[in-house]
Write a protein that holds these residues in place. Structure first.
Motif, short mmCIF file in Angstrom:
data_model
loop_
_atom_site.label_atom_id
_atom_site.label_comp_id
_atom_site.label_asym_id
_atom_site.label_seq_id
_atom_site.Cartn_x
_atom_site.Cartn_y
_atom_site.Cartn_z
N ASP A 1 109.16 105.61 122.66
CA ASP A 1 109.35 104.37 121.91
C ASP A 1 109.16 104.54 120.40
N SER A 2 109.02 105.78 119.96
CA SER A 2 108.75 106.02 118.54
C SER A 2 110.03 106.31 117.77
N ASP A 3 110.08 105.85 116.50
CA ASP A 3 111.22 106.15 115.63
C ASP A 3 110.90 107.27 114.66
N ARG A 4 109.65 107.76 114.69
CA ARG A 4 109.26 108.82 113.76
C ARG A 4 110.08 110.07 114.04
N GLU A 5 110.55 110.70 112.97
CA GLU A 5 111.44 111.85 113.10
C GLU A 5 110.84 112.95 113.98
N GLU A 6 109.54 113.24 113.76
CA GLU A 6 108.91 114.32 114.52
C GLU A 6 108.78 113.97 116.00
N ASP A 7 108.57 112.67 116.31
CA ASP A 7 108.49 112.26 117.72
C ASP A 7 109.84 112.33 118.40
N VAL A 8 110.89 111.94 117.66
CA VAL A 8 112.26 112.01 118.20
C VAL A 8 112.60 113.47 118.52
N ALA A 9 112.20 114.38 117.60
CA ALA A 9 112.48 115.82 117.80
C ALA A 9 111.70 116.33 119.02
N GLN A 10 110.45 115.88 119.15
CA GLN A 10 109.63 116.36 120.27
C GLN A 10 110.13 115.83 121.62
N LEU A 11 110.60 114.58 121.62
CA LEU A 11 111.19 114.01 122.84
C LEU A 11 112.39 114.83 123.28
N LYS A 12 113.23 115.20 122.32
CA LYS A 12 114.42 116.01 122.64
C LYS A 12 114.01 117.38 123.19
N THR A 13 113.07 118.01 122.50
CA THR A 13 112.63 119.35 122.94
C THR A 13 112.04 119.30 124.35
N ALA A 14 111.18 118.31 124.60
CA ALA A 14 110.51 118.22 125.91
C ALA A 14 111.51 117.92 127.03
N VAL B 1 104.57 114.15 127.11
CA VAL B 1 105.18 114.11 125.77
C VAL B 1 106.26 113.03 125.72
N VAL B 2 107.08 112.99 126.76
CA VAL B 2 108.15 111.98 126.83
C VAL B 2 107.55 110.57 126.77
N ASP C 1 114.81 118.46 126.97
CA ASP C 1 115.72 119.62 127.11
C ASP C 1 115.06 120.72 127.93
N LEU C 2 113.77 120.95 127.66
CA LEU C 2 113.03 121.99 128.37
C LEU C 2 112.89 121.65 129.86
N MET C 3 112.72 120.37 130.13
CA MET C 3 112.64 119.90 131.52
C MET C 3 113.94 120.25 132.26
N VAL C 4 115.06 119.98 131.62
CA VAL C 4 116.37 120.27 132.22
C VAL C 4 116.52 121.78 132.44
N LEU C 5 116.03 122.56 131.47
CA LEU C 5 116.11 124.03 131.58
C LEU C 5 115.31 124.54 132.79
N LEU C 6 114.15 123.96 133.04
CA LEU C 6 113.33 124.36 134.20
C LEU C 6 114.07 124.10 135.51
N LEU C 7 114.93 123.08 135.52
CA LEU C 7 115.66 122.71 136.74
C LEU C 7 116.86 123.61 137.00
N LEU C 8 117.16 124.51 136.06
CA LEU C 8 118.29 125.42 136.26
C LEU C 8 117.94 126.56 137.21
N GLY C 9 116.66 126.75 137.48
CA GLY C 9 116.26 127.77 138.45
C GLY C 9 116.25 127.16 139.85
N HIS D 1 119.19 107.37 124.29
CA HIS D 1 120.31 108.28 124.60
C HIS D 1 119.85 109.66 125.05
N GLN D 2 118.81 110.18 124.39
CA GLN D 2 118.31 111.51 124.75
C GLN D 2 117.80 111.53 126.19
N LEU D 3 117.09 110.48 126.59
CA LEU D 3 116.58 110.42 127.96
C LEU D 3 117.70 110.19 128.97
N GLN D 4 118.68 109.36 128.60
CA GLN D 4 119.85 109.18 129.48
C GLN D 4 120.53 110.52 129.73
N LEU D 5 120.70 111.28 128.64
CA LEU D 5 121.34 112.60 128.73
C LEU D 5 120.54 113.53 129.63
#
Length: 561
Positions: free
Chosen positions: A233-246, A227-228, A248-256, A284-288
């Motif tokens: 490289d997309s500016d579409r709103e739905e792609d930006v939202a999906q990049l963030k969700t994916a 998904v990432v 963020d979820l990756m980071v959440l998996l690493l909390l275990g 910025h989202q990927l840097q974060l």
């Protein structure tokens, strides 16, 4: 008007009919009800309740015939109204509906799921009741069996999204193959909305450590990376939202702990390498996400040592440098979190100092954002632990000390205030330098160390007392006025007479009393508060070290009285 008359007639007829009446006569009444509900749901629902029809429905549901989907549909429509949900529960509709989830008819399953979802909407107690009745394993099985049925799949996902919010659901979910089913379903999706629905279920489930590992084993990480790659490289709103969700979820998996180690793979894992490549990204989202992932991977010493040895610090410093001016606060916070964690193992401290970490971190002293201030302070405190030269260098930096003193008064931000005090104390304790002590005195930091000695946290009390002892030993003359104005002697008296004070606190308080005896005004205060009596009473303390120090302190006080 005709519709209203028909409805009244249908309701009366339905009440007269029994559950085993000919299905044609029942079906006609049900069709009329559905038509009326479609025309005016609120009014029709009220009439259904008035006429006492709800009480008949459990029997109609239990009969399980061709009318059953319509009966379940009626309940689903009625339960869209908040005022009808309690009557539905009181009429005993939940048990027969739950029973229907075991049937094979897909239309019945769909309408039953809708009915249960609407009855239990926004009610944690009713959702908890469904969980205790075992609906989770049943729904997970349905998702597997009917994965080709879009409407049924969506119904299951909506149900999972609601139930997964409850902590009591996590254990049941963990005992099913929900991870495999969701990942399999995700693989098949091409529509953005469907992926979002699955994400909404995955996020609450991934808060559970057992399910985290199951999701990693089921291949969710590969899906997220895909998904990432597709959306970065997309500016579409739905792609930006999906990049963030994916991400963020990756980071959440690493909390275990287990899932994190599985993905780290000794620092050689392909997932670990991919996540590292996010840090230098221009997104910025990927840097974060990359910085947060490093902070999560850096939760044990072995990982930290490996990462520092393989040059991750430089990547983080370059990232921070990009965010000094008008920077992204969340990225600053994440990168500082990662550096703080990496600085915990002793062997990493000198390497990180040599890499210039403290210089880059100091660039953020001007930040007005408490989360950034907090991580900045924590990073510096970790770096100077046991590093005397670094502690001296930072401790004689008057701009840093002035900022620390300012933050020691940040009453609106307890975390920043606590970390500032701890760093101020650490600069003195690790440097043991007269120059650092003088810089702290000139910056007005002594009063804050005295206040820190009264903290509710024993570790902070102790750190303050050790620092104050060094101040008194290294430069009592210069700090005498500050000690008097900060009521140091009264504070020590309170700590020694407080039965709740830990043995270490009593011990270090007595050491400090001996250290300030060389000052005339402080000596007078010690005498006026009858410290000799207080110390004498501690000679019988159950802690032998405290008792021994009490004897030594009493001798000192007696000799100088």
């Amino acid at each position: 008007m005709i519709l209203s008359d028909n409805l009244s007639e249908a309701l009366k007829t339905l009440k007269l009919l029994s559950a085993d009446s000919t299905s044609d006569s029942v079906e006609g009444c049900l069709d009329c009800l559905l038509k009326a509900l479609a025309h005016n749901n609120v009014e029709t629902s009220g009439k259904i309740q008035e006429m006492g029809v709800l009480a008949m429905i459990p029997a109609l549901l239990s009969a399980q015939n061709s009318c059953t989907p319509k009966v379940a549909n009626i309940i689903a429509e009625v339960a869209k109204n908040e005022f009808m949900r309690s009557p539905c529960v009181e009429a005993g509709l939940i048990p027969p509906l739950v029973q229907l989830l075991n049937c094979k008819d897909q239309e019945i399953l769909l309408q039953t799921g809708r009915a249960l979802g609407n009855i239990c909407y926004d009610s944690h107690s009713l959702q908890a009741q469904l969980i205790s009745m075992g609906v989770i394993p049943t729904l997970v099985r349905l998702l597997g069996v009917h994965s080709q049925n879009t409407a049924l799949t969506e119904m299951c996902l909506i149900a999972f999204g609601n139930l997964a919010e409850l902590e009591s659901s996590k254990e049941q979910f963990a005992s099913t193959n929900i991870a495999e089913e969701l990942v399999r379903l995700f693989h098949k999706q091409v529509e953005h909305e469907k992926k979002e629905m699955i994400f909404e279920v995955l996020a609450p489930l991934a808060e559970n450590d057992v399910i985290k590992l199951q999701l990693v084993d089921a291949g969710l990480v590969e899906c997220l990376l895909e998904v990432v790659a597709q959306t970065v490289d997309s500016d579409r709103e739905e792609d930006v939202a999906q990049l963030k969700t994916a991400s963020d979820l990756m980071v959440l998996l690493l909390l275990g702990d287990e899932s994190m180690q599985k993905l780290f793979e000794g620092g050689k894992g392909s997932v670990f390498q991919r996540v590292l490549s996010w840090v230098p990204s221009n997104n910025h989202q990927l840097q974060l996400a990359g910085a947060l992932a490093i902070a999560n991977f850096a939760r044990n010493d072995g990982n930290c040592i490996h990462m520092v040895d393989t040059g991750i610090v430089q990547k983080l410093l370059e990232l921070l440098d990009r965010h000094v001016e008008e920077g992204n606060v969340t990225v600053q916070h994440a990168a500082l979190s990662a550096l703080r964690n990496l600085a915990i193992p002793v062997v990493n401290k000198s390497k990180m100092l040599l890499a210039g970490v403290s210089d880059v971190v100091l660039k953020f002293l001007k930040s007005e954002m408490p989360p950034v201030q907090f991580k900045l302070l924590g990073t510096l405190r970790m770096l100077i632990d046991t590093q005397a030269d670094a502690a001296e260098q930072l401790g004689t930096n008057s701009k840093l000390v002035e900022r620390l003193v300012e933050w020691c008064e940040a009453k609106d931000h307890a975390g920043v205030m606590g970390e500032s005090n701890r760093l101020l104390s650490a600069l003195i304790r690790h440097s043991k330098s007269k120059n650092v002590v003088r810089t702290v005195i000139q910056g007005g930091g002594i009063k804050h160390l005295v206040t820190m000695a009264t903290s509710e946290h024993m570790i902070m009390q102790n750190e303050a007392l050790v620092a104050l002892g060094l101040v008194a030993a290294l430069d009592l003359d210069s700090t005498e006025k500050d000690f008097v104005s900060a009521n140091l002697v009264q504070v020590l008296h309170k700590l020694l007479t407080d039965e709740h004070s830990a043995p270490e606190i009593k011990y270090n308080s007595m050491i400090l009393i001996c250290s300030v005896m060389g000052s005339e005004p402080l000596h007078k205060e010690v005498q006026s508060l009858a410290f000799i009596d207080v110390v004498s009473s501690l000679r019988s303390h159950e802690n032998k070290t405290v008792a021994h120090q009490a004897s030594l302190t009493e001798q000192r006080l007696t000799a100088q009285s």
